[in-house]
Design an enzyme around this catalytic site. Structure first.
Site, PDB file in Angstrom:
ATOM      1  N   GLY A 176       0.822  -1.205   0.000  1.00 24.55           N
ATOM      2  CA  GLY A 176       0.000   0.000   0.000  1.00 24.55           C
ATOM      3  C   GLY A 176       0.854   1.252   0.000  1.00 24.55           C
ATOM      4  CG  ASP A 177       3.057   2.718   3.476  1.00 20.67           C
ATOM      5  OD1 ASP A 177       2.399   3.769   3.504  1.00 20.67           O
ATOM      6  OD2 ASP A 177       3.243   2.009   4.475  1.00 20.67           O
ATOM      7  CG  LEU A 178       6.752   0.018  -0.894  1.00 17.86           C
ATOM      8  CD1 LEU A 178       7.406  -1.350  -1.062  1.00 17.86           C
ATOM      9  CD2 LEU A 178       7.815   1.100  -0.776  1.00 17.86           C
TER      10      LEU A 178
END
Length: 408
Positions: A176-178
């Site tokens: 999600g972050d990446l």
């Protein structure tokens, strides 16, 4: 002979300045990538501890956790209390020199109000502002805080990850972050291209949730076509069989058959040429429909020899295959070395610090890891001096350490 011109550096964003007001992973990874591409990235951190990931350990290397060291190279760190008038004034001096601002302030927080994109765009018309959130700008979840685990669960990734008879599993990477970081980079660079045409900046937004939905790809279109809830397949593929990890006598390895000709070769190597003409397995569609039966047959054969044995035979036959490598094997691999993906930078405390470099080449050259992730406030004096503060003002600003609670 005319003088040859020096070869351009592989840093297409050289000359750009980015002010990084973000923390944790999505924003810092986006700004690190912009720094890798040549931008001057100034990371603004709270004087009391800085980016929380500095403490997300063990493991630590020097004063900071390795989690922080993974997303902050090629930047400069300046400490400012953004809740104080003096800190906000310094931040605005910095933003006035910037091409891009990246932030992930929690919606509705005092910092989100203080650095509202509408006011920033009015005050700095050429500025590109990237806002990364958990769930996006609209909808019932827009004000919810969120970490990668929350995003993976709420956006469906965990429902697709894990063994069929086991619990849902978080993906090994912070997808999600990446994902939000990478889509954010696309948004920023696109906005900079548009600015060349129009002279005006842009407000760019993305979120962990939106990015994970975009990365559903074939899972989404499969669901749209059938209306059926997909089941977890472990390492298996929803549309290809055999295409997963299989057990050998001494471990696991991956077979990735992408067409019927490769399956025929696989069957011959395994001593089961009849599989290629078996109506249950003859075409990929048949194999997907009879996944369980084929995998049972494969497992009974493959457990009879080692990973090295099967990988050698299948590779020679042109069947895509590989051992499942651990990180020590990956970073000791001749392929990794040949690509120059691991570079070193000098850290003021640690000394030589290894980093995984930017994965894109320009004119055949990879952007270099120029500087190590900065220690907290390492460049505060230099940055403030660049902004026109005199020595007395710098000393006064740097003494103003507060104990405000940092906001998500």
């Amino acid at each position: 002979m005319p003088e040859s011109k020096p070869e351009p550096k592989p840093e297409p964003l050289s000359g750009m300045r980015v002010v990084d007001l973000s923390k944790i992973l999505a924003g810092p990874y986006a700004t690190m990538s912009l720094a890798d591409l040549g931008a001057d990235v100034i990371k603004v951190e709270h004087p009391d501890g800085g980016d929380p990931t500095r403490g997300w350990g063990p493991p630590f290397q020097g004063p900071d956790a390795t989690y922080y060291l993974a997303a902050n190279r090629n930047k400069r760190s300046v400490t400012l209390d953004l809740k104080s008038p003096e800190g906000q004034e310094a931040a605005h001096r910095l933003i006035a020199t910037a091409d891009v601002v990246v932030e992930n302030f929690r919606p509705g927080s005092s910092l989100a109000r203080a650095f509202d994109h509408r006011r920033l765009s009015e005050r700095y018309p050429r500025l590109v502002v990237l806002h990364i959130s958990a769930f996006g700008e609209n909808g019932p979840l827009r004000d919810e805080p969120g970490y990668d685990m929350v995003a993976q669960a709420s956006a469906g990734l965990m429902s697709l990850t894990g063994e069929p008879d086991g619990p849902p599993v978080r993906a090994g990477y912070a997808m999600g972050d990446l994902g939000a970081a990478l889509f954010g980079i696309i948004g920023v660079t696109s906005a900079l291209v548009e600015r060349e045409r129009t002279g005006r900046g842009q407000y760019v937004t993305t979120s962990l949730y939106e990015s994970l939905l975009a990365l559903h790809v074939n899972w989404a279109t499969g669901y749209f076509a059938t209306g059926e809830r997909p089941a977890r397949l472990g390492s298996g593929h929803p549309s290809l069989v055999p295409y997963q990890a299989y057990p050998a006598s001494d471990g696991h390895f991956v077979i990735a058959v992408g067409n019927d000709a490769q399956f025929r070769k696989l069957s011959e190597v395994l001593g089961r040429p009849e599989w290629a003409d078996d109506p249950r397995f003859a075409t990929n569609r048949d194999r997907v429909d009879n996944r369980r039966a084929l995998n049972t047959e494969l497992n009974s054969v493959l457990t009879g020899a080692t990973v090295a044995h099967w990988c050698g035979l299948l590779k020679d036959a042109g069947v895509p295959v590989t051992p499942i490598r651990t990180l020590d094997e990956v970073y000791d691999s001749p392929q990794t070395e040949a690509l120059g993906m691991v570079q070193e930078a000098d850290h003021p405390v640690v000394g030589p610090l290894q980093q995984v470099a930017f994965p894109v080449n320009f004119r055949g050259r990879r952007p270099p890891v120029r500087t190590a992730p900065p220690t907290l406030g390492q460049h505060s004096h230099d940055v403030l001096a660049e902004l026109g503060y005199d020595e007395a003002e710098i000393a006064r600003l740097l003494r103003r350490t507060t104990h405000h609670v940092q906001e998500d």
